[in-house]
Design a protein around this motif. Structure first.
Motif, PDB file in Angstrom:
ATOM      1  N   ASN A  78       0.794  -1.303  -0.105  1.00  0.00           N
ATOM      2  CA  ASN A  78       0.002  -0.029   0.074  1.00  0.00           C
ATOM      3  C   ASN A  78       0.887   1.064  -0.012  1.00  0.00           C
ATOM      4  N   TYR A  79       1.947   1.138  -0.826  1.00  0.00           N
ATOM      5  CA  TYR A  79       2.606   2.394  -0.946  1.00  0.00           C
ATOM      6  C   TYR A  79       3.354   2.968   0.276  1.00  0.00           C
ATOM      7  N   ASN A  80       3.528   2.202   1.210  1.00  0.00           N
ATOM      8  CA  ASN A  80       4.055   2.590   2.480  1.00  0.00           C
ATOM      9  C   ASN A  80       3.321   3.799   3.227  1.00  0.00           C
ATOM     10  N   LEU A  81       1.936   3.660   2.850  1.00  0.00           N
ATOM     11  CA  LEU A  81       1.232   4.754   3.515  1.00  0.00           C
ATOM     12  C   LEU A  81       1.205   4.599   4.979  1.00  0.00           C
ATOM     13  N   GLY A  82       1.471   5.897   5.973  1.00  0.00           N
ATOM     14  CA  GLY A  82       1.246   5.637   7.242  1.00  0.00           C
ATOM     15  C   GLY A  82       2.842   5.970   7.777  1.00  0.00           C
TER      16      GLY A  82
END
Length: 289
Positions: A78-82
């Motif tokens: 998840n695109y390194n979200l967070g």
């Protein structure tokens, strides 16, 4: 304005380096918008790799022309979200896109935590940023003041000078946001070199190197009554022009230094900037009675 030419012909800024490119939010938005992009120096990858590798966590082959062995790089979820950081990507110096040295930065786009830099020989450093800033320095297109202005005379000195107002240090700052890395490169004018455009001439001084004065000027402006004196910076032409003017070359030398984050500092090769001016030379005839 013009570019500096390094006095050391074997020196030039790096062909490539790595720098922050996209945050997790920016990458996800770009993929959602259907955009692809470069993930290493020369290869355009479709939207597929951005979904598979950076969203679904599928490992991806990494290829470098310098190292033909393919290796797998683990993917991301998840695109390194967070997470706090940026995806980094190689940058190739303008005009060096086909340079094989660009493959020194052959890693595909990768994650780097905030406030850190990659453990890689091509990671940016203050010196790399200083070299990049050197490449962006633009100095004034300088026209040397001459006397006589319109036409010089054989065997009479032509005075040359540059006013102090035309010479100022030039500074270029480069920085990478979010990394704390920065460098400021300063070019300082230190002298003028003259080439008369013909072998039939004498330089003043003989080396053609006119040093910068304490007030920042070069040479001395001509004043009335100095016609028979030797100028501190100038040329005496020994033969008249015939239809075609002499192409006098004036090269200003700039001394280049830098300072950067962490107290780093140093020197870079001197730079030169050359201009050409037309000089017409007449021969006065004396009449004996």
């Amino acid at each position: 304005m013009g570019e500096l030419a390094p006095a050391d012909i074997n020196w030039e800024p790096p062909a490539c380096w790595y720098e922050p490119a996209l945050s997790p939010q920016q990458l996800k938005a770009a993929v959602k918008g259907g955009d692809g992009g470069y993930v290493n120096p020369r290869e355009w990858w479709s939207n597929r790799i951005f979904v598979d590798h950076y969203d679904k966590g599928i490992p991806q082959e990494n290829f470098s022309a310098k190292d033909p062995v393919h290796s797998k790089w683990k993917g991301y979820k998840n695109y390194n979200l967070g997470k706090d950081g940026m995806f980094w990507r190689s940058v190739v110096r303008k005009g060096h896109e086909s340079d094989d040295r660009a493959w020194d930065c052959g890693r595909i786009m990768f994650w780097q935590d905030a406030g850190t830099v990659p453990d890689d020989k091509n990671a940016p450093t203050p010196k790399v940023l200083a070299s990049y800033a050197y490449d962006k320095i633009r100095v004034p297109d300088t026209e040397v003041e001459l006397n006589p202005k319109a036409r010089s005379t054989v065997n009479l000195p032509t005075w040359a000078w540059l006013d102090k107002g035309k010479f100022k240090d030039v500074k270029v700052r480069a920085e990478l946001p979010g990394t704390g890395l920065w460098a400021e490169t300063t070019a300082k004018p230190v002298g003028l070199h003259l080439e008369p455009g013909t072998k039939d001439a004498q330089l003043h001084p003989a080396s053609g190197e006119c040093a910068i004065n304490d007030d920042g000027s070069i040479g001395t402006p001509y004043t009335k009554g100095q016609g028979d004196k030797t100028p501190p910076c100038g040329i005496t032409y020994l033969r008249a022009t015939s239809g075609k003017p002499y192409a006098m070359k004036a090269s200003v030398t700039w001394e280049v230094s830098w300072e950067g984050s962490g107290g780093a500092k140093g020197d870079l090769p001197n730079g030169t900037f050359e201009t050409t001016q037309d000089v017409n030379v007449q021969e006065l005839q004396a009449v004996d009675r």
